[in-house]
Design a protein around this motif. Sequence first.
Motif, PDB file in Angstrom:
ATOM      1  N   TYR A 114       0.905  -1.110   0.067  1.00 50.64           N
ATOM      2  CA  TYR A 114       0.241  -0.201   0.120  1.00 50.64           C
ATOM      3  C   TYR A 114       0.980   1.240  -0.064  1.00 50.64           C
ATOM      4  CZ  TYR A 114       1.329   0.010   4.880  1.00 50.64           C
ATOM      5  OH  TYR A 114       1.928  -0.052   6.082  1.00 50.64           O
ATOM      6  N   GLN A 121      -5.171  -0.934  -0.999  1.00 52.14           N
ATOM      7  CA  GLN A 121      -3.893  -1.994  -0.694  1.00 52.14           C
ATOM      8  C   GLN A 121      -4.289  -3.064  -1.798  1.00 52.14           C
ATOM      9  OE1 GLN A 121      -4.059  -2.650   3.464  1.00 52.14           O
ATOM     10  NE2 GLN A 121      -5.665  -4.073   3.308  1.00 52.14           N
ATOM     11  N   THR A 147      -2.943  -1.669  -7.055  1.00 51.45           N
ATOM     12  CA  THR A 147      -2.940  -0.380  -6.405  1.00 51.45           C
ATOM     13  C   THR A 147      -2.173   0.586  -6.801  1.00 51.45           C
ATOM     14  OG1 THR A 147      -4.178  -1.287  -4.416  1.00 51.45           O
ATOM     15  CG2 THR A 147      -2.899   1.006  -4.323  1.00 51.45           C
TER      16      THR A 147
END
Length: 191
Positions: A114, A121, A147
């Motif tokens: 993340y 995430q 992500t």
Amino acid sequence: MSFKISSFAVLCALALQVTAQTLSITSLGAIGTGCAPGTVKARVNSDESISLSFSDFKAETSASGSISDSRVNCQLTLGVQVPSGYQFAFDQTALNAAYSAGSGVKLSSSTLYYFQGQLSQSLGSCAVAGPASSGQTTLINKFSPVTWSPCGQNSVVNLNTDLRADNGDTKNSGYISVRNSTDASFIWRKC
């Protein structure tokens, strides 16, 4: 190029060529039960990946083993400078591993990443159920969903890999160990 990493060590100005752009890694740190200070080395590769070499990253279980031996992790923290107009994400990690699992033993590897300041995430994982063994294999943790970094901005990304060995209700033993290295590959897009 190899670097030793101690807890939250800082390495400056590593560069990686990406789609005619340069991604700069401004800081690099490692911490966790699977990567004691001085046991990890890092290398930036020309194929849009980072290789982490571990000297002692292993989870094991047995009839007399402790929970702390059966669950270990290593969190990598990267400060990154992203070129204007681009975003990056991790595609997958490839763990060079060895494992052995008795009947009823479950071994797993998972990696979560993340970007600090964002809620999203990504997680990738794989598992092996005993009885099984391999002296050398590659375990792939493919991330889903992907992500993306903030567009063209400096940011900090955390990449946390954990290994688990669970013998459930049995007294059988098993282990999973990263041998030599883990490679985390990048993907890119214009934003």
